[in-house]
Scaffold this motif. Structure first.
Motif: not given
Length: 720
Positions: A20, A45, A47, A51, A53, A70, A84-87
């Motif tokens: 990562c 981030k 991975t 991916k 993030v 994002s 793209i994802d998010y947290e």
């Protein structure tokens, strides 16, 4: 913003997690590529499978930062929104401070995009730079020959996914000032086709809101609170509550502000609370009625103001050919978000605690919980969840409901998590409201219909005084949130004088969507219309005549003209009238034309609202439109028929039947037009609200009735 480079280590994760790459900011603000296990708190981030993030430092209550931030990262790296994802970021103000708030992590004041725009673009650009550098080294080509397109590094006759270079990129030093894409290169920023990243999970039920949190073996706690501000627990009898199936126990909070009722589930907790008999000490509690509160505000308006806000003397009112005068009253208002307040607290194996919360300003509860549990800050963790609205209610200077949860948990043996739940009735009667205000305004006009003097007196309940925010929000005794929108108006007004008097609070006061602008815009814009009519001039022309050549004035003029053009100002169909208002708040400019049919006596129907907004660069136009339209509805619904009233200090309203939100049939249509701009992004969550009510009031006035008292139904206006 300039960010400095820094080398950080890369750590391979467990086999299941994969490698990562992390790119973000160190505590000193420098860009870093590295690994979260090495205490890096990143914005990006990536991975090993490519991916991306985005780590979102602002909480999501529906206003869109998860999508907006994002978008910035995806744009600068060179990926699509489907890649793209998010947290949500953890609570850590050293790393995730709101740059508009100082060393404080929080969301509010429509600042999420404004303070993050360059920060998140820089983080995305830095990630792009080290990925390309790693690929260039492996392929033996110059970095300038490579690009990232749709998540693939390409150039020099080769193509590979981002994940292929994650490990090598993590060992590289991020550039101090990464090259940002130019507006001509943007594919996502400003693209009206970009949709929200959280729509799918909200539509299919996968989204986890704070209310959805269910931890193994948790208890539910609801509180019996005093009916009036200032009341305390004197004693209680829980013998009837003990008969409720699922009841666990009841206990007074250590500060005696409430009795906590614990049960195995929410329904049992609510039933047990209803069966509880509490004796209250109301000796120092609030006992005034709404009429008395209003009388106090009106008396303050008719006396000399305590504070001369602009340090100016009133203009020559006695030399005016005519004087237009009006007094306005604005009641207490509830926030009434769809999701009532709630949060869940549990003990950690390391001796710390975790709070699961739709945390709007995590720094406040983080500090409060550390103090309550006598823990170092690093032992308190806040897991931010989605929130079903807020409008400011989830961010109180006292961290009120989080402190309630902490105290309710602290007096147990802490072996079971405690979920604090407020009912809708708790929320409506919970004591935190938009403060009541009054305005008394005199405008002097010359024979030619020009303003020669404007005396503006404001009285109401300060939001910031007596809170931790007083030091930076109150100057020379003046709470800026009480006068914003008047004291800093872009209008050029000769002989402009603003006076302020604070009045005693009957409840806890709190910022509400658009804060002080909710009443100042109304007074300013209704008075501008009244002055225009008295001068025999068109309201649009009259406003433009009082806007000069400064950037702010020209931006305000531009949205005013655009709204008038798109709303067919002055050309309403037969049987309809129009009203207009324009206002600057949170760095953005919004003008609205409200078109109505009917009249105050027979019933008003809002047929159409036409909005024009200049919010700088519109990162996500679809979200901008949604937020402006939501702000319009929020402002209109409250102005039409909502108020919080007190009888002997007790709130009268309980639920939506007596605090009715806007209905879909109340507005025929809303149309939003965004001004193309190269200015930095500014707020959109709140600026749609302030002009909506005065535009409606001006339309009703055009149909024959001036409206000075809100809600409008209290001033003789009925709605179809």
């Amino acid at each position: 913003m300039t960010l400095n480079a820094s080398r950080r280590s890369f750590l391979k994760g467990a086999a299941a997690a994969g490698a990562c790459l992390v790119v973000g900011l160190r505590a000193d603000g420098a860009l870093a590529a590295g690994n979260p296990a090495a205490q890096i708190n990143p914005f990006v981030k990536i991975t090993a499978d490519g991916k991306v993030v985005a780590i979102i430092k602002h909480f999501e209550k529906g206003q869109g930062p998860a999508t907006g931030l994002s978008t910035l990262i995806a744009e600068e790296i060179g990926i699509g929104m489907d890649q793209i994802d998010y947290e949500f970021a953890p609570s850590n103000p050293q790393l995730y401070a709101n740059l508009a708030f100082g060393q404080f992590q929080g969301t509010g004041g429509s600042t999420a995009m404004a303070n993050s725009f360059l920060q998140y673009r820089n983080a995305g650009a830095a990630a792009r730079a080290v990925l390309i550098e790693a690929a260039a080294a492996e392929w033996g080509v110059e970095s300038a020959a490579l690009d990232i397109i749709d998540g693939q590094i390409t150039g020099g006759g080769q193509t590979a996914p981002l994940g292929h270079f994650v490990e090598a990129a993590a060992a590289l030093e991020a550039p101090a000032e990464p090259v940002l894409k130019t507006p001509e290169q943007w594919r996502l920023i400003g693209n009206p086709g970009v949709r929200r990243v959280d729509s799918a999970i909200k539509g299919n039920g996968q989204a986890m809101f704070a209310m959805d949190v269910y931890l193994p073996n948790q208890m539910v706690a609801v509180l019996a609170r005093p009916p009036q501000m200032g009341g305390l627990v004197s004693g209680f009898d829980d013998s009837d509550a003990a008969a409720i199936k699922g009841f666990i126990r009841a206990a007074a909070l250590p500060n005696n502000t409430a009795v906590a009722v614990y049960a195995e589930n929410t329904w049992a907790a609510l039933q047990a609370r209803d069966a509880l008999r509490v004796e209250w000490d109301l000796s120092t509690a609030e006992t005034r009625d709404s009429a008395q509160i209003k009388e106090g505000i009106m008396a303050a308006l008719n006396a000399e103001p305590t504070y001369n806000v602009l340090k100016t003397e009133p203009g020559p009112m006695d030399q005016a050919a005519q004087v237009v005068e009006h007094t306005f009253y604005f009641p207490l208002l509830a926030h009434a978000p769809m999701e009532p307040l709630n949060c869940t607290i549990e003990a950690n194996d390391d001796g710390g605690i975790t709070l699961h919360d739709g945390a709007q300003m995590p720094t406040g509860p983080h500090m409060a919980l550390a103090q309550i549990f006598e823990l170092p800050m690093e032992k308190v963790r806040i897991k931010t969840m989605l929130a079903g609205g807020s409008f400011g209610r989830r961010a109180t200077p006292s961290a009120d409901y989080q402190v309630e949860a902490a105290l309710a948990f602290a007096i147990t043996d802490r072996s079971r998590p405690v979920k604090l739940v407020w009912s809708r009735e708790d929320d409506m009667r919970g004591g935190y409201y938009r403060p009541a205000f009054g305005h008394k305004v005199k405008v002097g006009l010359s024979e030619a219909g020009e303003i020669v003097a404007w005396d503006h007196r404001i009285a109401g309940q300060s939001i910031m005084k007596g809170t931790p925010f007083e030091a930076f929000a109150v100057h020379d005794g003046v709470d800026h949130s009480s006068v914003e929108g008047v004291s800093d108006t872009p209008y050029e007004i000769p002989g402009f004088h603003v006076g302020l008097t604070d009045t005693k609070k009957a409840t806890n006061t709190l910022w509400w969507r658009a804060v002080g602008h909710t009443h100042t815009a109304y007074a300013m814009e209704v008075m501008m219309d009244m002055a225009a009519r008295a001068a025999g001039r068109d309201p649009v022309e009259f406003r433009l005549a009082h806007l000069g050549d400064s950037k702010d004035q020209q931006r305000k003029a531009q949205v005013l003209k655009l709204a008038a053009e798109k709303g067919n100002w002055g050309q309403a169909p037969a049987g309809r009238t129009q009203g207009i208002a324009v206002h600057k708040s949170f760095g953005s400019f919004v003008a609205e034309v409200v078109e109505i049919s009917g009249n105050a006596e027979d019933g008003v129907q809002i047929e159409k609202v036409t909005c024009a907004v200049d919010c700088g660069i519109a990162v996500n136009p679809d979200i901008v439109k949604a937020q402006i339209e939501g702000g319009v509805g929020y402002g209109l619904g409250h102005a039409m028929r909502n108020e919080i009233t007190l009888a002997g200090g007790v709130v009268d309203q309980y639920n939506f039947p007596d605090y009715e939100p806007l209905r879909i049939g109340d507005i025929g249509a809303i149309e939003t037009h965004i001004v193309a701009s190269a200015e930095p992004p500014s707020g959109v969550g709140e600026p749609g609200t302030p002009p909506s009510a005065p535009a409606l009031a001006n339309a009703i006035a055009s149909a024959g009735r001036a409206v000075a008292i809100l809600p409008m139904v209290n001033d003789g206006v009925s709605f179809a």
